[in-house]
Structures are given as C-alpha cells and as structure tokens.
Design a protein around this motif. Structure first.
Motif, PDB file in Angstrom:
ATOM      1  N   ASP A  20       0.836  -1.213   0.000  1.00 22.76           N
ATOM      2  CA  ASP A  20       0.000   0.000   0.000  1.00 22.76           C
ATOM      3  C   ASP A  20       0.865   1.255   0.000  1.00 22.76           C
ATOM      4  O   ASP A  20       0.415   2.325  -0.368  1.00 22.76           O
ATOM      5  N   SER A  21       2.085   1.114   0.521  1.00 22.59           N
ATOM      6  CA  SER A  21       2.959   2.290   0.601  1.00 22.59           C
ATOM      7  C   SER A  21       4.402   1.822   0.528  1.00 22.59           C
ATOM      8  O   SER A  21       4.694   0.644   0.817  1.00 22.59           O
ATOM      9  N   ILE A  22       5.302   2.721   0.163  1.00 23.55           N
ATOM     10  CA  ILE A  22       6.689   2.286  -0.061  1.00 23.55           C
ATOM     11  C   ILE A  22       7.407   1.895   1.236  1.00 23.55           C
ATOM     12  O   ILE A  22       8.329   1.109   1.202  1.00 23.55           O
ATOM     13  N   HIS A  23       6.976   2.464   2.358  1.00 26.39           N
ATOM     14  CA  HIS A  23       7.671   2.139   3.614  1.00 26.39           C
ATOM     15  C   HIS A  23       6.905   1.115   4.469  1.00 26.39           C
ATOM     16  O   HIS A  23       7.163   0.983   5.667  1.00 26.39           O
ATOM     17  N   GLN A  24       5.964   0.417   3.825  1.00 26.66           N
ATOM     18  CA  GLN A  24       5.149  -0.585   4.534  1.00 26.66           C
ATOM     19  C   GLN A  24       6.027  -1.621   5.253  1.00 26.66           C
ATOM     20  O   GLN A  24       7.064  -2.038   4.752  1.00 26.66           O
ATOM     21  N   ARG A  25       5.560  -2.031   6.433  1.00 23.86           N
ATOM     22  CA  ARG A  25       6.277  -3.067   7.196  1.00 23.86           C
ATOM     23  C   ARG A  25       5.462  -4.347   7.213  1.00 23.86           C
ATOM     24  O   ARG A  25       4.237  -4.296   7.092  1.00 23.86           O
ATOM     25  N   VAL A  26       6.145  -5.470   7.409  1.00 27.94           N
ATOM     26  CA  VAL A  26       5.465  -6.775   7.455  1.00 27.94           C
ATOM     27  C   VAL A  26       6.113  -7.684   8.488  1.00 27.94           C
ATOM     28  O   VAL A  26       7.317  -7.589   8.721  1.00 27.94           O
ATOM     29  N   PRO A  27       5.306  -8.609   9.052  1.00 31.81           N
ATOM     30  CA  PRO A  27       5.912  -9.672   9.852  1.00 31.81           C
ATOM     31  C   PRO A  27       6.670 -10.608   8.912  1.00 31.81           C
ATOM     32  O   PRO A  27       6.237 -10.816   7.776  1.00 31.81           O
ATOM     33  N   VAL A  28       7.787 -11.157   9.372  1.00 35.44           N
ATOM     34  CA  VAL A  28       8.612 -12.023   8.506  1.00 35.44           C
ATOM     35  C   VAL A  28       8.963 -13.324   9.230  1.00 35.44           C
ATOM     36  O   VAL A  28       9.423 -13.300  10.375  1.00 35.44           O
ATOM     37  N   ILE A  29       8.716 -14.430   8.524  1.00 37.15           N
ATOM     38  CA  ILE A  29       9.157 -15.756   8.988  1.00 37.15           C
ATOM     39  C   ILE A  29       9.796 -16.408   7.774  1.00 37.15           C
ATOM     40  O   ILE A  29       9.113 -16.642   6.776  1.00 37.15           O
ATOM     41  N   LEU A  30      11.089 -16.677   7.811  1.00 31.25           N
ATOM     42  CA  LEU A  30      11.718 -17.239   6.610  1.00 31.25           C
ATOM     43  C   LEU A  30      12.807 -18.241   6.958  1.00 31.25           C
ATOM     44  O   LEU A  30      13.341 -18.246   8.062  1.00 31.25           O
ATOM     45  N   GLY A  31      13.099 -19.099   5.972  1.00 30.18           N
ATOM     46  CA  GLY A  31      14.206 -20.044   6.132  1.00 30.18           C
ATOM     47  C   GLY A  31      13.857 -21.447   5.706  1.00 30.18           C
ATOM     48  O   GLY A  31      13.117 -21.645   4.732  1.00 30.18           O
ATOM     49  N   SER A  32      14.371 -22.413   6.466  1.00 28.29           N
ATOM     50  CA  SER A  32      14.213 -23.833   6.124  1.00 28.29           C
ATOM     51  C   SER A  32      12.744 -24.209   6.049  1.00 28.29           C
ATOM     52  O   SER A  32      11.951 -23.906   6.954  1.00 28.29           O
ATOM     53  N   LYS A  33      12.391 -24.896   4.968  1.00 30.22           N
ATOM     54  CA  LYS A  33      10.996 -25.140   4.624  1.00 30.22           C
ATOM     55  C   LYS A  33      10.183 -25.778   5.759  1.00 30.22           C
ATOM     56  O   LYS A  33       9.101 -25.291   6.106  1.00 30.22           O
TER      57      LYS A  33
END
Ligand code: AHG
Ligand code: MN
Ligand code: MN
Length: 330
Positions: free
Chosen positions: A306-319
C-alpha cells in the motif's frame, strides 16, 4: 556456466537471464557496495560510527553511516542512465533521477545499511536491494510504480560487510554467493547454487519481545526451547545477530529459521521489517534457494504493498520449520 572463481561481471555475461543494461545496473550496485564496505571498515578511523542526530521516515535514529551509505547508493545509481527512479529506507519520498542525467527502464529499492545498530560493535552489517521494471512509455514517475508484489522483482541481492565482504545475488535462477577479493577488487564466485536445507535445529528471534508475541509464535518458540523434553523431542539452538543480512546469510549456508513476527509493541506499524527494502528481496533470495518466506498469514512475495515504507511480519528459512510455524497461524 557457474564456474567458481569467475567474477560477478563474467557470471552476468554468461547468464541468459540478464541483458547488458541489467548487468550494468547490478555491477553499479556492487561498485557502490564496495565503497560502503570501505566506509564501514574505516568508520572508527573516520569518526563516523555514531548517530547522525536525525530521524528517518521510519521514526528511527539514523546513524552517520546510514546517511553516508544512502548517499553512496544514490550518487552511483543516479548517474548511469538505467533507472527511472529509486526508493530508499532512509528517504521519505521517491528519489527522482536529476534532470541532468538520462532515465532508464528499471526501478530499484534499497536498504543502504541493514543492521546498523551493529556498527559501533564491529559486527556484520549490509546493503539490501531489489530491482523491478519501470512502467513502459513516457510516464510521470510516481509512488504507485513501486507498489508491486515481490513476484515482480527481476533481481534481488545483498552485501554483507563481515569478516569477508560478500555479495549474494538472484536473477531468478538460483542464488549465487560472491566474495570480495581485496587484491583484485572483484567479487568472485565462491558459493554457486546456494541451497537451504529443509530441516534445521536453529532459530533466530529477538527473545526480549517474547511477552508481546502472538500465540502461534509463543507456542513455536516454547516447543523449540523445551527441546528433547518437549513435544518436538529435539534440541534447538538459538542465534540473534540483530542484522537481517547476517541471519539470511547464515540460513543460506547452513539452514535455520528467522522470525521478526508481529507483536503487541509494533502491531500499529504492521511489523518491524520493511516489505520493499528487506522482506521482498530476502524472500526472493530465500525462495530461489529452496526456502520459504511468509508473513504467517501469506507468502510475502504475494503481498500487494500500500505504501513504499510498509512493514510486514517475517518468517523465513528452512521449509519444514517455516511451514510448521505458518500452520500454527491457521
Ligand atoms: P535497519 O538497521 O536497516 O533498521 O534494520 C535492522 C533490522 C534487521 O536487520 C534486524 O533483523 C532487526 O532490525 C533487528 O531488530 P532488533 O534491534 O529489534 O533486534
Ligand atoms: Mn534493515
Ligand atoms: Mn537500514
């Protein structure tokens, strides 16, 4: 051909995924990163380890090196005639190309210095970038041009300024790691076809936020900590660098799960990490290396900003670990 030891320039020339202009754009980013690496390395000699006494659009205190790294990126990227516009974590509005330079067919989003709370303690920091196509035809550049899902990225990468300066790159056909050879001043291919193991026993989260987490993350971390005595019947180890570039690099090398989830303290702002400058490029890299990246509710690269500085929760890595934590959200 992915021969170890070739320069990033040779690697790009040999790739059928990049044309000459995209290749030149990527090389320009690497030139800027080499300059930032020098600034980081010499920061205490130059006396620029401290605060800039300014606050960025994110409401965060800027370090002098945040501002200097941003200037290095903007200066190099403005002059090459390949960009239509840029956006940076450190700058509120879209950065136009000065009229003295010509414009080009690409857009770039960047975090000039990630993990900058680590500068004065001599731990790894880095630069993250994401390249998109600019809309075709003679149009007036606007914020909307940047509000595309991560699926539309054509290239993403990051540099880590650590014991070695490294460049990690995807052009949509795998992930490749290059190490800066200070003798030749070239990034040389040292880590071809990086791939993330599906299983891991290593998690990364800022534990000091525990009391603010939502139930799915509470449950997942409690199970990791219970280890062999709990329902997982397996011991886990924990790492937290407070530097996403260092965490993602570690995960690319030996697997792991990295989380910066939504919590009560940051619920208003939607998360901690920024979609365009951090979450999207890292998600592209993680997916290209066989990992998974989610907000908990959806695949990060499918989020329409929605905006260029939007933030999000992140969960990433091993499947298998990311899939498990995502399943706890359902
Ligand atoms: P930046 O230095 O660009 O503001 O980003 C820092 C980010 C990320 O690198 C890291 O994972 C996280 O913020 C660290 O947060 P905490 O200080 O809350 O641990
Ligand atoms: Mn950052
Ligand atoms: Mn930053």
């Amino acid at each position: 051909m992915t021969v170890k030891g070739q320069s990033v320039q040779q690697f790009l020339q040999n790739s059928d995924k990049v044309n000459a202009s995209l290749s030149q754009l990527i090389i320009t980013v690497t030139t800027a990163c080499k300059e930032i690496a020098d600034l980081v390395e010499r920061s205490s000699i130059l006396g620029v380890e401290g605060l800039a006494n300014s606050i960025n659009v994110q409401g965060e205190d800027q370090k002098q090196l945040d501002v200097m790294s941003n200037d290095v990126m903007v200066e190099h990227l403005s002059a090459i005639g390949l960009l239509d516009a840029m956006v940076s974590e450190e700058i509120e509005d879209v950065i136009d190309i000065p009229s003295s330079y010509s414009k080009g067919e690409y857009l770039i989003c960047f975090d000039p210095l990630d993990g900058s709370s680590n500068i004065d303690i001599n731990l790894s920091v880095g630069t993250i970038f994401s390249i998109l196509h600019a809309p075709k035809n003679n149009h007036k550049t606007s914020v909307d041009d940047f509000l595309k899902t991560g699926e539309e990225q054509i290239c993403a990468g990051f540099c880590v300024y650590g014991p070695s300066t490294m460049l990690i790159l995807t052009i949509g056909a795998g992930v490749f790691g290059f190490t800066l050879d200070k003798e030749s001043s070239e990034f040389v291919l040292t880590h071809p076809d990086m791939s993330i193991p599906e299983n891991t026993a290593e998690f990364a989260i800022n534990m000091s936020n525990q009391r603010y987490w939502e139930p799915p993350v509470q449950r997942y971390i409690a199970e990791c900590i219970a280890g062999i005595d709990g329902s997982r019947e397996k011991n886990f180890n924990m790492r937290w660098n407070a530097s996403m570039v260092a965490e993602v690099y570690r995960i690319l090398v030996r697997g792991g799960i990295f989380m910066y989830p939504i919590d009560k303290k940051i619920a208003q702002q939607g998360g901690k990490l920024r979609l365009l400058y951090e979450a999207n490029p890292m998600s592209f890299i993680i997916e290209q290396a066989g990992g998974v990246s989610s907000s908990g509710k959806q695949r990060i690269m499918a989020i329409k900003p929605d905006s260029i500085h939007q933030r999000v929760p992140v969960i990433l890595g091993s499947k298998n670990e990311v899939d498990r934590l995502v399943s706890y959200h359902q």
